[in-house]
Design a protein around this motif. Structure first.
Motif, PDB file in Angstrom:
ATOM      1  N   PRO A  48      61.540  -0.895  49.180  1.00  0.00           N
ATOM      2  CA  PRO A  48      61.184   0.255  48.342  1.00  0.00           C
ATOM      3  C   PRO A  48      61.334   1.577  49.085  1.00  0.00           C
ATOM      4  N   ARG A  70      65.081   9.957  45.092  1.00  0.00           N
ATOM      5  CA  ARG A  70      63.944   9.635  44.224  1.00  0.00           C
ATOM      6  C   ARG A  70      63.760  10.704  43.154  1.00  0.00           C
ATOM      7  N   ARG A  73      66.468  10.197  40.616  1.00  0.00           N
ATOM      8  CA  ARG A  73      66.170   9.013  39.789  1.00  0.00           C
ATOM      9  C   ARG A  73      65.134   9.352  38.721  1.00  0.00           C
ATOM     10  N   ASP A  84      64.732   3.071  32.819  1.00  0.00           N
ATOM     11  CA  ASP A  84      63.574   3.184  33.714  1.00  0.00           C
ATOM     12  C   ASP A  84      63.263   1.795  34.254  1.00  0.00           C
ATOM     13  N   ASN A  85      64.115   1.338  35.157  1.00  0.00           N
ATOM     14  CA  ASN A  85      63.941   0.017  35.761  1.00  0.00           C
ATOM     15  C   ASN A  85      63.902   0.174  37.278  1.00  0.00           C
ATOM     16  N   ASN A  86      64.119  -0.883  38.006  1.00  0.00           N
ATOM     17  CA  ASN A  86      64.005  -0.828  39.465  1.00  0.00           C
ATOM     18  C   ASN A  86      65.299  -0.471  40.177  1.00  0.00           C
ATOM     19  N   SER A  87      66.351  -0.224  39.447  1.00  0.00           N
ATOM     20  CA  SER A  87      67.593   0.195  40.101  1.00  0.00           C
ATOM     21  C   SER A  87      67.415   1.541  40.788  1.00  0.00           C
ATOM     22  N   LYS A  89      65.585   2.359  43.215  1.00  0.00           N
ATOM     23  CA  LYS A  89      64.234   2.624  43.720  1.00  0.00           C
ATOM     24  C   LYS A  89      64.007   1.921  45.058  1.00  0.00           C
ATOM     25  N   ASN A  90      64.996   1.137  45.494  1.00  0.00           N
ATOM     26  CA  ASN A  90      64.986   0.504  46.804  1.00  0.00           C
ATOM     27  C   ASN A  90      66.154   1.027  47.617  1.00  0.00           C
ATOM     28  N   SER A 164      68.574  -5.380  40.292  1.00  0.00           N
ATOM     29  CA  SER A 164      68.085  -4.036  40.615  1.00  0.00           C
ATOM     30  C   SER A 164      68.971  -3.448  41.704  1.00  0.00           C
TER      31      SER A 164
END
Length: 371
Positions: A48, A70, A73, A84-87, A89-90, A164
């Protein structure tokens, strides 16, 4: 440079690859295995963004880049209604220049790329490898068979929301405008995707990218950032115009019926030398900017130009559609409906939305070519 480019391939190797591999040769099974393993390793290496930022071992430069990503995003979700997903965000720090390498090949006297077919996805014009050595090894086999071959590095790709997708060290240090462009473009591929229609898919993602960067620059940009992004766009347009000029000349050479293969080879060699010479002139016009030098790292071949795909043919039409719909959510809904149509029907509708002269195409490389 995000695909399209790489997404159909991933849908194949990760969803149906194992079953197909059991019925295929050892070499095919090995190919599927390296692809699946490479994707899984990428996901496992990603952590993350907040963890990276909080880590005292993270450099000040990387921390700043991750904070910028960030912010981009969050803007994508709040202002552009992107997933609004986890793509993105890591973040994954790789010990290589590119996340993978595409192998593209053509016959010696043709610009039509060879195709490789996979379950689910169908046929695509490239094979992707997470190892440069593996890509070079396969390229050597193709060259030995008489084909023209290019091995091109890929900085980023989209899995269309199946996984993701992380930020990667291969593109995190792009200037702010280009980083925003990349994130907006790849997230757009998760909204709508028409199998086998790169012209539609890339034009849609490019429209989201362009409008998104304009609005993001209005909110967060300064004049220095705007000028840098304008120079980037201008140089890319110049370079791609140069490639298209010589692609057309090569196509004309190969199409001459009463010209022998030997004569075509002579003209081919001359045209590629002229392309290199004209590129040096272009660099001079850019004040010596050498960001596209890597395109010439390998001997030039048909494969270098066959890997060019239309990214912006329908951008004027999609812009008109966005203006007509009045908001991103309604725009995305209309695009999804187009994606469900037959290719000929959606192209007819898009072509009717703008005058032909307005919709002149701009060409860019499939593998996210960036200076």
């Amino acid at each position: 440079m995000k695909l399209n480019r790489i997404t159909p391939w991933f849908r194949s190797v990760l969803i149906a690859g194992t079953a197909a591999g059991l019925l295929a040769s050892c070499s095919t099974l090995n190919y599927y295995t390296q692809a699946a393993q490479g994707q899984l390793e990428l996901l496992s290496d990603a952590r993350p963004i907040d963890d990276w930022i909080a880590d005292p071992g993270t450099s000040t430069k990387l921390r700043h880049r991750l904070e910028t990503a960030r912010q981009i995003r969050r803007f994508a979700v709040a202002e552009m209604a992107l997933p609004d997903n986890n793509s993105y965000k890591n973040y994954a720090a790789l010990k290589r220049q590119y996340v993978l390498w595409n192998v593209v090949a053509t016959p010696e006297l043709s610009l039509h790329p060879l195709q490789w077919c996979f379950p689910v996805a169908g046929c695509v014009n490239y094979r992707g490898y997470y190892s440069k050595e593996a890509a070079d090894s396969y390229a050597k086999e193709l060259r030995a068979a008489g084909d023209d071959v290019e091995v091109g590095g890929v900085a980023a790709y989209s899995t269309l929301g199946w996984f993701s997708d992380p930020l990667i060290s291969t593109f995190i240090n792009y200037p702010d405008g280009e980083l925003a462009r990349m994130i907006f473009h790849e997230l757009a591929h998760q909204i709508a995707y028409a199998q086998g229609d790169s012209q539609f898919n890339e034009s849609f993602a490019s429209t989201v990218e362009e409008v998104g960067v304009e609005r993001w620059m209005d909110r967060f940009g300064n004049q220095q950032m705007r000028d840098a992004y304008a120079r980037y766009r201008s140089r890319k347009k110049d370079f791609l115009g140069l490639l298209m000029k010589y692609r057309k000349a090569l196509e004309q050479n190969y199409a001459v019926v009463d010209r022998s293969d030997s004569e075509k080879r002579v003209v081919k060699a001359r045209l590629f030398q002229e392309l290199k010479d004209e590129y040096q002139i272009l660099k001079g016009n850019w004040g010596g900017y050498a960001g596209y030098d890597r395109f010439f790292d390998q001997p030039l071949s048909n494969a270098h130009l066959a890997s060019i795909a239309t990214y912006e043919d329908f951008v004027p039409a999609f812009r008109a559609l966005l203006q007509r719909e009045g908001s991103f959510p309604k725009f995305y809904g209309a695009v999804k409906r187009l994606a469900e149509m037959d290719r000929s029907d959606r192209h007819r509708i898009l072509n009717a939305m703008v005058p032909p002269l307005v919709a002149a195409p701009l060409m860019v490389q499939r593998s996210e070519m960036r200076p």
